[in-house]
Design an enzyme around this catalytic site. Structure first.
Site, PDB file in Angstrom:
ATOM      1  N   HIS A  49       0.876  -1.156   0.000  1.00 34.04           N
ATOM      2  CA  HIS A  49       0.000   0.000   0.000  1.00 34.04           C
ATOM      3  C   HIS A  49       0.921   1.216   0.000  1.00 34.04           C
ATOM      4  O   HIS A  49       2.053   1.141   0.493  1.00 34.04           O
ATOM      5  CB  HIS A  49      -0.909   0.007   1.228  1.00 34.04           C
ATOM      6  N   ASP A  52       2.364   1.857   3.275  1.00 30.68           N
ATOM      7  CA  ASP A  52       3.330   0.860   3.762  1.00 30.68           C
ATOM      8  C   ASP A  52       4.729   1.333   3.371  1.00 30.68           C
ATOM      9  O   ASP A  52       5.699   1.154   4.110  1.00 30.68           O
ATOM     10  CB  ASP A  52       3.135  -0.520   3.109  1.00 30.68           C
TER      11      ASP A  52
HETATM   12  C1  XLS Z   1      -8.797  -6.340   0.735  1.00 30.95           C
HETATM   13  C2  XLS Z   1      -7.817  -6.387  -0.310  1.00 30.95           C
HETATM   14  C3  XLS Z   1      -6.525  -5.636  -0.095  1.00 30.95           C
HETATM   15  C4  XLS Z   1      -5.927  -5.409  -1.440  1.00 30.95           C
HETATM   16  C5  XLS Z   1      -4.883  -4.384  -1.594  1.00 30.95           C
HETATM   17  O1  XLS Z   1      -9.784  -7.072   0.747  1.00 30.95           O
HETATM   18  O2  XLS Z   1      -7.568  -7.730  -0.614  1.00 30.95           O
HETATM   19  O3  XLS Z   1      -5.683  -6.337   0.750  1.00 30.95           O
HETATM   20  O4  XLS Z   1      -5.463  -6.621  -1.937  1.00 30.95           O
HETATM   21  O5  XLS Z   1      -5.390  -3.109  -1.434  1.00 30.95           O
END
Ligand code: XLS
Ligand code: MG
Length: 343
Positions: A49, A52
Protein backbone atom coordinates in the site's frame (compact mmCIF):
# COMPACT_ATOMS: atom_id res chain seq x y z
CA UNK A 1 2.99 -22.94 -22.53
CA UNK A 2 3.29 -23.76 -18.83
CA UNK A 3 3.12 -21.14 -16.11
CA UNK A 4 6.19 -19.64 -14.49
CA UNK A 5 5.67 -18.92 -10.83
CA UNK A 6 7.26 -16.56 -8.34
CA UNK A 7 5.57 -15.41 -5.19
CA UNK A 8 4.73 -12.14 -3.45
CA UNK A 9 2.81 -10.84 -0.46
CA UNK A 10 2.25 -7.53 1.32
CA UNK A 11 3.49 -6.40 4.73
CA UNK A 12 -0.17 -6.41 5.90
CA UNK A 13 -0.10 -10.22 5.60
CA UNK A 14 2.11 -10.29 8.71
CA UNK A 15 -0.21 -8.78 11.26
CA UNK A 16 -1.15 -8.34 14.90
CA UNK A 17 -4.52 -10.08 14.71
CA UNK A 18 -6.94 -7.28 15.58
CA UNK A 19 -10.47 -7.80 14.27
CA UNK A 20 -13.61 -5.65 14.52
CA UNK A 21 -14.40 -7.30 17.88
CA UNK A 22 -11.07 -7.42 19.62
CA UNK A 23 -7.66 -5.81 19.95
CA UNK A 24 -4.25 -6.86 18.70
CA UNK A 25 -3.04 -10.20 20.06
CA UNK A 26 0.53 -10.28 18.71
CA UNK A 27 3.50 -7.94 18.86
CA UNK A 28 4.10 -5.64 15.89
CA UNK A 29 6.94 -6.78 13.67
CA UNK A 30 8.76 -3.71 12.33
CA UNK A 31 8.70 -3.31 8.54
CA UNK A 32 12.44 -3.93 8.15
CA UNK A 33 12.11 -7.22 10.04
CA UNK A 34 9.22 -8.22 7.81
CA UNK A 35 11.49 -7.76 4.80
CA UNK A 36 13.88 -10.35 6.31
CA UNK A 37 11.11 -12.93 6.17
CA UNK A 38 10.46 -12.86 2.42
CA UNK A 39 13.43 -14.76 1.05
CA UNK A 40 13.45 -17.21 3.96
CA UNK A 41 9.93 -18.28 3.03
CA UNK A 42 10.61 -18.41 -0.71
CA UNK A 43 9.06 -15.08 -1.71
CA UNK A 44 10.73 -12.57 -4.04
CA UNK A 45 8.09 -9.86 -4.49
CA UNK A 46 6.68 -7.25 -2.13
CA UNK A 47 3.21 -5.77 -2.57
CA UNK A 48 2.70 -2.34 -1.07
CA UNK A 49 0.00 0.00 0.00
CA UNK A 50 1.32 3.50 -0.63
CA UNK A 51 1.62 4.20 3.10
CA UNK A 52 3.33 0.86 3.76
CA UNK A 53 6.11 2.34 1.63
CA UNK A 54 5.89 5.95 2.86
CA UNK A 55 3.97 5.84 6.16
CA UNK A 56 3.58 9.57 6.80
CA UNK A 57 2.84 10.52 3.18
CA UNK A 58 -0.15 12.78 3.87
CA UNK A 59 2.12 15.15 5.80
CA UNK A 60 4.94 15.22 3.24
CA UNK A 61 5.63 17.14 0.03
CA UNK A 62 5.66 15.23 -3.28
CA UNK A 63 9.48 15.52 -3.36
CA UNK A 64 9.86 14.18 0.16
CA UNK A 65 7.59 11.25 -0.71
CA UNK A 66 9.63 10.34 -3.77
CA UNK A 67 12.88 10.60 -1.80
CA UNK A 68 11.61 8.27 0.91
CA UNK A 69 10.36 5.77 -1.69
CA UNK A 70 13.72 5.92 -3.49
CA UNK A 71 15.49 5.14 -0.20
CA UNK A 72 13.17 2.17 0.30
CA UNK A 73 14.00 0.93 -3.21
CA UNK A 74 17.65 0.66 -2.11
CA UNK A 75 16.60 -1.40 0.93
CA UNK A 76 14.60 -3.72 -1.33
CA UNK A 77 17.61 -4.05 -3.65
CA UNK A 78 19.80 -4.96 -0.67
CA UNK A 79 17.37 -7.77 0.19
CA UNK A 80 17.16 -8.93 -3.44
CA UNK A 81 13.44 -8.10 -3.41
CA UNK A 82 11.25 -6.51 -6.09
CA UNK A 83 8.18 -4.29 -5.64
CA UNK A 84 5.27 -5.91 -7.47
CA UNK A 85 2.71 -3.11 -7.14
CA UNK A 86 1.58 -0.16 -5.06
CA UNK A 87 -2.08 0.26 -4.05
CA UNK A 88 -3.50 3.51 -2.68
CA UNK A 89 -4.94 2.99 0.80
CA UNK A 90 -7.94 5.18 0.12
CA UNK A 91 -10.27 3.69 2.68
CA UNK A 92 -8.61 4.80 5.93
CA UNK A 93 -8.70 8.58 5.68
CA UNK A 94 -11.53 10.68 7.19
CA UNK A 95 -11.80 12.36 3.76
CA UNK A 96 -12.65 9.03 2.08
CA UNK A 97 -15.32 8.00 4.54
CA UNK A 98 -17.88 8.10 1.70
CA UNK A 99 -15.51 6.64 -0.91
CA UNK A 100 -12.68 8.25 -2.85
CA UNK A 101 -13.65 8.71 -6.49
CA UNK A 102 -17.40 8.35 -5.84
CA UNK A 103 -17.64 10.49 -2.71
CA UNK A 104 -20.51 12.96 -2.74
CA UNK A 105 -18.04 15.62 -1.56
CA UNK A 106 -16.04 17.26 -4.44
CA UNK A 107 -13.06 18.21 -2.20
CA UNK A 108 -12.85 14.60 -1.03
CA UNK A 109 -12.83 13.37 -4.65
CA UNK A 110 -9.94 15.77 -5.35
CA UNK A 111 -8.12 14.50 -2.30
CA UNK A 112 -8.48 10.92 -3.58
CA UNK A 113 -7.13 11.74 -7.04
CA UNK A 114 -4.21 13.72 -5.65
CA UNK A 115 -3.41 10.95 -3.20
CA UNK A 116 -3.26 8.40 -6.04
CA UNK A 117 -0.89 10.68 -7.98
CA UNK A 118 1.45 10.34 -5.01
CA UNK A 119 0.86 6.55 -5.04
CA UNK A 120 1.99 6.54 -8.66
CA UNK A 121 5.11 8.56 -7.80
CA UNK A 122 5.92 6.03 -5.08
CA UNK A 123 5.47 3.12 -7.50
CA UNK A 124 7.80 4.75 -10.02
CA UNK A 125 10.45 5.32 -7.34
CA UNK A 126 10.12 1.68 -6.25
CA UNK A 127 10.64 0.52 -9.84
CA UNK A 128 7.17 -0.78 -10.66
CA UNK A 129 4.51 0.58 -13.00
CA UNK A 130 1.72 -1.54 -11.47
CA UNK A 131 -1.00 0.23 -9.48
CA UNK A 132 -3.70 -1.89 -7.82
CA UNK A 133 -7.11 -0.45 -7.09
CA UNK A 134 -9.07 -2.29 -4.49
CA UNK A 135 -12.05 0.09 -4.65
CA UNK A 136 -12.94 -0.44 -1.01
CA UNK A 137 -15.46 2.30 -0.34
CA UNK A 138 -16.59 2.95 -3.92
CA UNK A 139 -20.10 1.77 -3.19
CA UNK A 140 -22.97 2.51 -0.88
CA UNK A 141 -24.80 1.33 2.22
CA UNK A 142 -28.14 2.28 0.72
CA UNK A 143 -28.80 2.43 -3.01
CA UNK A 144 -30.23 5.94 -2.79
CA UNK A 145 -26.95 7.36 -1.44
CA UNK A 146 -25.34 7.68 -4.89
CA UNK A 147 -26.34 7.48 -8.53
CA UNK A 148 -24.87 4.27 -10.05
CA UNK A 149 -24.34 5.78 -13.51
CA UNK A 150 -22.54 8.81 -12.12
CA UNK A 151 -20.52 6.63 -9.76
CA UNK A 152 -19.35 4.34 -12.57
CA UNK A 153 -18.39 7.36 -14.67
CA UNK A 154 -16.57 8.94 -11.74
CA UNK A 155 -14.43 5.83 -11.23
CA UNK A 156 -13.64 5.68 -14.96
CA UNK A 157 -12.80 9.41 -15.08
CA UNK A 158 -10.50 9.09 -12.08
CA UNK A 159 -8.67 6.18 -13.68
CA UNK A 160 -8.36 8.20 -16.89
CA UNK A 161 -6.78 11.14 -15.01
CA UNK A 162 -4.30 8.73 -13.44
CA UNK A 163 -3.47 7.00 -16.73
CA UNK A 164 -2.81 10.44 -18.20
CA UNK A 165 -0.72 11.50 -15.20
CA UNK A 166 1.88 8.82 -15.94
CA UNK A 167 1.91 7.13 -19.33
CA UNK A 168 3.82 4.12 -18.01
CA UNK A 169 1.28 3.24 -15.36
CA UNK A 170 -0.71 0.01 -15.59
CA UNK A 171 -3.84 -0.17 -13.46
CA UNK A 172 -5.01 -3.49 -12.04
CA UNK A 173 -8.51 -3.43 -10.64
CA UNK A 174 -9.17 -5.81 -7.74
CA UNK A 175 -12.91 -6.40 -7.69
CA UNK A 176 -14.83 -7.28 -4.53
CA UNK A 177 -18.62 -7.35 -4.17
CA UNK A 178 -19.00 -6.11 -0.58
CA UNK A 179 -17.17 -5.27 2.65
CA UNK A 180 -16.61 -2.64 3.83
CA UNK A 181 -19.56 -1.39 1.75
CA UNK A 182 -22.82 -3.25 1.38
CA UNK A 183 -22.97 -2.71 -2.40
CA UNK A 184 -19.73 -2.21 -4.39
CA UNK A 185 -19.82 -0.68 -7.87
CA UNK A 186 -17.10 -2.98 -9.28
CA UNK A 187 -18.09 -6.34 -7.78
CA UNK A 188 -16.65 -8.81 -10.32
CA UNK A 189 -13.85 -9.11 -12.83
CA UNK A 190 -16.23 -8.60 -15.75
CA UNK A 191 -17.06 -5.19 -14.27
CA UNK A 192 -13.35 -4.44 -13.86
CA UNK A 193 -12.54 -5.28 -17.48
CA UNK A 194 -15.55 -3.35 -18.76
CA UNK A 195 -14.49 -0.33 -16.70
CA UNK A 196 -11.15 -0.31 -18.53
CA UNK A 197 -13.07 0.05 -21.81
CA UNK A 198 -14.46 3.38 -20.54
CA UNK A 199 -10.93 4.86 -20.61
CA UNK A 200 -8.96 5.80 -23.72
CA UNK A 201 -6.13 3.41 -22.77
CA UNK A 202 -7.83 0.06 -22.07
CA UNK A 203 -4.53 -1.66 -22.89
CA UNK A 204 -3.22 -0.23 -19.60
CA UNK A 205 -6.15 -1.40 -17.49
CA UNK A 206 -6.19 -5.01 -16.32
CA UNK A 207 -7.15 -6.83 -13.17
CA UNK A 208 -6.09 -8.66 -10.07
CA UNK A 209 -8.31 -11.55 -8.99
CA UNK A 210 -8.56 -12.47 -5.35
CA UNK A 211 -9.94 -15.92 -4.59
CA UNK A 212 -11.99 -14.78 -1.59
CA UNK A 213 -13.51 -11.87 -3.48
CA UNK A 214 -14.75 -14.16 -6.28
CA UNK A 215 -16.25 -16.53 -3.70
CA UNK A 216 -17.93 -13.60 -1.91
CA UNK A 217 -19.62 -12.87 -5.26
CA UNK A 218 -20.70 -16.54 -5.31
CA UNK A 219 -18.52 -17.14 -8.38
CA UNK A 220 -15.88 -19.73 -9.20
CA UNK A 221 -12.40 -18.18 -8.79
CA UNK A 222 -10.88 -20.34 -11.53
CA UNK A 223 -13.64 -19.35 -13.97
CA UNK A 224 -13.11 -15.68 -13.08
CA UNK A 225 -9.41 -16.22 -13.80
CA UNK A 226 -10.28 -17.97 -17.07
CA UNK A 227 -12.45 -15.02 -18.15
CA UNK A 228 -9.65 -12.57 -17.41
CA UNK A 229 -7.05 -14.78 -19.10
CA UNK A 230 -9.22 -14.98 -22.21
CA UNK A 231 -9.19 -11.17 -22.25
CA UNK A 232 -5.40 -11.09 -21.56
CA UNK A 233 -6.21 -9.04 -18.47
CA UNK A 234 -5.05 -11.27 -15.63
CA UNK A 235 -2.04 -9.29 -14.45
CA UNK A 236 -1.98 -10.42 -10.81
CA UNK A 237 -3.74 -12.74 -8.39
CA UNK A 238 -4.40 -12.79 -4.67
CA UNK A 239 -4.74 -16.43 -3.78
CA UNK A 240 -6.32 -17.39 -0.48
CA UNK A 241 -9.43 -19.28 0.62
CA UNK A 242 -12.86 -18.47 1.95
CA UNK A 243 -15.58 -20.38 3.75
CA UNK A 244 -18.62 -19.31 1.75
CA UNK A 245 -20.54 -16.05 1.88
CA UNK A 246 -19.17 -14.60 5.11
CA UNK A 247 -16.74 -11.80 5.94
CA UNK A 248 -13.52 -11.69 3.89
CA UNK A 249 -11.49 -14.45 5.55
CA UNK A 250 -8.19 -14.53 3.61
CA UNK A 251 -7.55 -18.11 4.77
CA UNK A 252 -4.48 -20.13 3.82
CA UNK A 253 -4.65 -21.02 0.13
CA UNK A 254 -6.52 -24.30 -0.37
CA UNK A 255 -7.49 -24.60 3.31
CA UNK A 256 -11.25 -24.72 2.68
CA UNK A 257 -11.57 -26.32 -0.75
CA UNK A 258 -8.38 -27.88 -2.14
CA UNK A 259 -10.09 -28.89 -5.38
CA UNK A 260 -11.19 -25.32 -5.99
CA UNK A 261 -7.58 -24.32 -5.30
CA UNK A 262 -6.30 -26.99 -7.71
CA UNK A 263 -8.49 -25.56 -10.44
CA UNK A 264 -7.03 -22.09 -9.86
CA UNK A 265 -3.47 -23.40 -10.04
CA UNK A 266 -4.39 -25.42 -13.11
CA UNK A 267 -5.96 -22.59 -15.11
CA UNK A 268 -2.93 -20.40 -14.34
CA UNK A 269 -0.47 -23.13 -15.28
CA UNK A 270 -2.25 -24.23 -18.43
CA UNK A 271 -2.43 -20.69 -19.77
CA UNK A 272 1.15 -19.61 -19.20
CA UNK A 273 0.50 -17.31 -16.25
CA UNK A 274 3.73 -15.68 -15.14
CA UNK A 275 5.42 -15.87 -18.55
CA UNK A 276 5.02 -12.09 -18.86
CA UNK A 277 6.26 -11.44 -15.34
CA UNK A 278 2.94 -11.81 -13.48
CA UNK A 279 3.32 -12.69 -9.80
CA UNK A 280 1.45 -15.15 -7.59
CA UNK A 281 0.35 -12.99 -4.67
CA UNK A 282 -0.81 -14.72 -1.50
CA UNK A 283 -3.19 -12.36 0.29
CA UNK A 284 -3.56 -14.53 3.37
CA UNK A 285 -4.07 -13.79 7.05
CA UNK A 286 -2.97 -16.02 9.89
CA UNK A 287 -5.59 -17.22 12.37
CA UNK A 288 -6.08 -14.81 15.26
CA UNK A 289 -5.26 -17.59 17.70
CA UNK A 290 -1.66 -18.09 16.47
CA UNK A 291 1.09 -17.17 18.94
CA UNK A 292 3.89 -14.76 17.98
CA UNK A 293 6.52 -17.37 17.17
CA UNK A 294 4.25 -19.34 14.79
CA UNK A 295 2.50 -16.49 13.03
CA UNK A 296 4.11 -16.87 9.58
CA UNK A 297 2.89 -20.37 8.78
CA UNK A 298 -0.02 -19.12 6.65
CA UNK A 299 2.43 -17.66 4.13
CA UNK A 300 4.78 -20.62 4.14
CA UNK A 301 1.99 -23.16 3.80
CA UNK A 302 0.02 -21.20 1.20
CA UNK A 303 3.06 -21.24 -1.07
CA UNK A 304 3.80 -24.91 -0.33
CA UNK A 305 0.17 -25.87 -1.01
CA UNK A 306 0.31 -23.98 -4.32
CA UNK A 307 3.41 -25.98 -5.32
CA UNK A 308 1.87 -29.29 -4.20
CA UNK A 309 -1.25 -28.55 -6.25
CA UNK A 310 0.96 -27.62 -9.19
CA UNK A 311 2.59 -31.07 -8.96
CA UNK A 312 -0.83 -32.73 -8.89
CA UNK A 313 -2.05 -30.65 -11.83
CA UNK A 314 1.03 -31.49 -13.89
CA UNK A 315 0.68 -35.18 -13.03
CA UNK A 316 -2.75 -35.30 -14.67
CA UNK A 317 -2.86 -36.94 -18.08
CA UNK A 318 -4.27 -34.34 -20.50
CA UNK A 319 -4.98 -37.02 -23.11
CA UNK A 320 -7.01 -39.03 -20.62
CA UNK A 321 -8.91 -35.90 -19.59
CA UNK A 322 -9.63 -35.11 -23.26
CA UNK A 323 -10.80 -38.70 -23.82
CA UNK A 324 -13.23 -38.52 -20.88
CA UNK A 325 -14.47 -35.11 -22.05
CA UNK A 326 -15.06 -36.64 -25.50
CA UNK A 327 -16.95 -39.58 -23.97
CA UNK A 328 -18.93 -37.09 -21.86
CA UNK A 329 -18.10 -39.38 -18.95
CA UNK A 330 -17.85 -36.66 -16.36
CA UNK A 331 -18.44 -39.10 -13.48
CA UNK A 332 -15.21 -40.85 -14.48
CA UNK A 333 -13.44 -37.50 -14.90
CA UNK A 334 -14.68 -36.46 -11.46
CA UNK A 335 -13.22 -39.64 -9.94
CA UNK A 336 -9.99 -39.24 -11.94
CA UNK A 337 -9.41 -35.77 -10.42
CA UNK A 338 -10.43 -36.78 -6.90
CA UNK A 339 -8.28 -39.90 -7.05
CA UNK A 340 -5.26 -37.81 -8.09
CA UNK A 341 -5.92 -35.49 -5.15
CA UNK A 342 -6.46 -38.22 -2.58
CA UNK A 343 -3.40 -40.34 -3.44
C1 XLS B 1 -8.80 -6.34 0.73
C2 XLS B 1 -7.82 -6.39 -0.31
C3 XLS B 1 -6.53 -5.64 -0.09
C4 XLS B 1 -5.93 -5.41 -1.44
C5 XLS B 1 -4.88 -4.38 -1.59
O1 XLS B 1 -9.78 -7.07 0.75
O2 XLS B 1 -7.57 -7.73 -0.61
O3 XLS B 1 -5.68 -6.34 0.75
O4 XLS B 1 -5.46 -6.62 -1.94
O5 XLS B 1 -5.39 -3.11 -1.43
MG1 MG C 1 -6.42 -8.65 -2.00
Amino acid sequence: MQGKFRFSFGPWNIHEGADPFGPEVRKTIPFNEKLEVYKKLGFDGVQFHDDDAVPNMNNMTPDQIVKEAADLKKVLDDHGLVAEFVAPRLWMDPRTIDGGFTSNCPECRNFAINRVKRTIDIAEALGTNNIVFWLAREGSYIREAKDPVTATEQIAEAIQILLDYNKNVRVMIESKPNEPMDHAYIPTIGHAIALGLMTNAPERVGCLIETAHAILANLSPSDEMGFALAHKKLWSVHLNDQNGLKFDQDQTFGAVDPRRALNQVRVLDQHGYGQNGEWVGLDVKVMRTQKDDVALKHLDYSRKIFLKLLDISRSLDDAEIARLQGERDYEELNYYILNAMLK
